[in-house]
Design a protein around this motif. Structure first.
Motif, short mmCIF file in Angstrom:
data_model
loop_
_atom_site.label_atom_id
_atom_site.label_comp_id
_atom_site.label_asym_id
_atom_site.label_seq_id
_atom_site.Cartn_x
_atom_site.Cartn_y
_atom_site.Cartn_z
N LEU A 20 0.75 -1.20 -0.08
CA LEU A 20 0.10 -0.18 -0.06
C LEU A 20 0.96 1.33 -0.04
CD1 LEU A 20 -2.98 0.95 0.09
CD2 LEU A 20 -2.57 1.19 2.56
N LEU A 21 1.69 1.26 0.89
CA LEU A 21 2.85 2.52 0.89
C LEU A 21 3.49 2.71 -0.54
CD1 LEU A 21 4.66 2.16 4.30
CD2 LEU A 21 2.95 3.93 3.63
N LEU A 22 3.98 1.77 -1.24
CA LEU A 22 4.60 1.81 -2.38
C LEU A 22 3.70 2.20 -3.46
CD1 LEU A 22 6.99 -1.20 -2.31
CD2 LEU A 22 7.74 1.19 -2.39
N LYS A 31 9.37 9.08 -2.84
CA LYS A 31 9.12 7.77 -3.56
C LYS A 31 10.16 6.77 -3.77
CE LYS A 31 5.84 5.34 -6.09
NZ LYS A 31 4.66 4.74 -5.42
N ASN A 32 11.35 7.67 -4.37
CA ASN A 32 12.50 6.95 -4.60
C ASN A 32 13.37 6.52 -3.34
OD1 ASN A 32 12.38 7.65 -7.36
ND2 ASN A 32 13.45 9.47 -7.26
N ARG A 33 13.23 7.25 -2.04
CA ARG A 33 13.66 6.94 -0.97
C ARG A 33 12.87 5.69 -0.42
NH1 ARG A 33 17.59 10.53 1.17
NH2 ARG A 33 18.10 11.62 -0.66
N LEU A 37 14.52 1.82 0.05
CA LEU A 37 14.48 1.41 1.44
C LEU A 37 13.85 -0.08 1.45
CD1 LEU A 37 14.45 1.27 4.42
CD2 LEU A 37 12.55 2.35 4.58
N PHE A 38 12.78 -0.13 0.60
CA PHE A 38 11.93 -1.74 0.63
C PHE A 38 12.72 -2.38 -0.38
CE2 PHE A 38 8.12 1.13 2.07
CZ PHE A 38 8.33 0.61 3.44
N SER A 39 13.47 -2.09 -1.27
CA SER A 39 14.20 -2.93 -2.24
C SER A 39 15.13 -3.48 -1.23
CB SER A 39 14.87 -1.93 -3.26
OG SER A 39 13.83 -1.29 -4.12
N LEU A 40 15.90 -2.71 -0.46
CA LEU A 40 16.97 -3.31 0.52
C LEU A 40 16.07 -4.47 1.50
CD1 LEU A 40 18.83 -0.22 1.70
CD2 LEU A 40 19.67 -2.01 0.36
N ILE A 41 14.91 -4.33 1.86
CA ILE A 41 14.10 -5.04 2.62
C ILE A 41 13.75 -6.36 1.74
CG2 ILE A 41 12.14 -5.48 4.10
CD1 ILE A 41 12.61 -2.53 4.75
N LYS A 111 11.17 -3.03 -8.61
CA LYS A 111 11.80 -3.51 -9.96
C LYS A 111 11.35 -2.31 -10.93
CE LYS A 111 11.02 -6.71 -12.93
NZ LYS A 111 10.85 -7.88 -13.65
N TYR A 112 9.88 -2.02 -11.06
CA TYR A 112 9.56 -1.22 -12.05
C TYR A 112 10.06 0.24 -11.66
CZ TYR A 112 7.02 -5.23 -14.14
OH TYR A 112 6.66 -6.40 -14.52
N ASN A 113 9.86 0.55 -10.64
CA ASN A 113 10.27 1.92 -9.92
C ASN A 113 11.57 2.21 -10.27
OD1 ASN A 113 7.77 3.01 -9.15
ND2 ASN A 113 7.77 2.11 -7.22
N LYS A 114 12.39 1.22 -10.18
CA LYS A 114 13.97 1.30 -10.28
C LYS A 114 14.42 1.43 -11.59
CE LYS A 114 16.12 -0.32 -6.29
NZ LYS A 114 17.40 -1.16 -5.70
#
Length: 129
Positions: A20-22, A31-33, A37-41, A111-114
Motif C-alpha cells: 500500500l505504501l509503495l 517515492k525514490n527513498r 528502502l523497501f528494495s533493501l528489505i 523493480k519497475y520503479n527502479k
C-alpha cells in the motif's frame, strides 16, 4: 504450529502495508527513498516464499491423511471438529498464497520503479548532450 501461523499472518499484514505504501502517490524524492528502502528489505524477506511453501505442503499432507467423518457413526461434535479443521486449512491456504503474491507484488513494484528511475536518468543524460 499456531505460532508459525501467527508469524505468517503478521508477515502478510506487513507485506500488505508495504504494498500500500509503495502504490500511494508521493513526491518523487520520497517515492525514490521508499523504493530504495523497501528494495533493501525485499531481498532478505525472500524467506517467506519457502516458508509459506512448506506450510502449503504441510496442509496438503494433513488433508490427504485426515480422518474423514462422513458416516452415520460420527457424532455432532466430531463433525463440527472435522468441518472446523477444513475451514482452518482453507484459511491457511489463502494466507500462504497471499504471502507469496504480496511478496511478488512488492518485488515487481520496486523493480519497475527502479527501472523508471533508470530510464529517467538516461533521458536526462540524452537531453543534456
Amino acid at each position: 504450529m499456531a505460532l508459525q501461523w501467527l508469524i505468517l499472518t503478521y508477515v502478510v499484514a506487513a507485506e500488505a502495508a508495504v504494498a500500500l505504501l509503495l502504490t500511494l502517490p508521493y513526491p518523487k524524492l520520497l517515492k525514490n527513498r521508499l523504493v530504495s528502502l523497501f528494495s533493501l528489505i525485499v531481498q532478505p524477506a525472500l524467506f517467506i516464499v519457502p516458508f509459506s511453501g512448506f506450510h502449503l505442503l504441510d496442509i496438503y499432507w494433513k488433508n490427504e491423511h485426515r480422518l474423514e467423518c462422513t458416516s452415520e457413526i460420527c457424532t455432532a461434535d466430531e463433525r463440527d471438529r472435522y468441518e472446523k479443521s477444513i475451514y482452518k486449512a482453507q484459511r491457511n491456504v489463502i494466507l500462504c498464497v497471499t504471502a507469496g503474491l504480496l511478496y511478488w507484488c512488492i518485488h515487481s513494484i520496486c523493480k519497475y520503479n527502479k527501472e523508471i528511475e533508470r530510464l529517467e536518468e538516461a533521458e536526462k543524460r540524452s537531453k543534456d548532450e
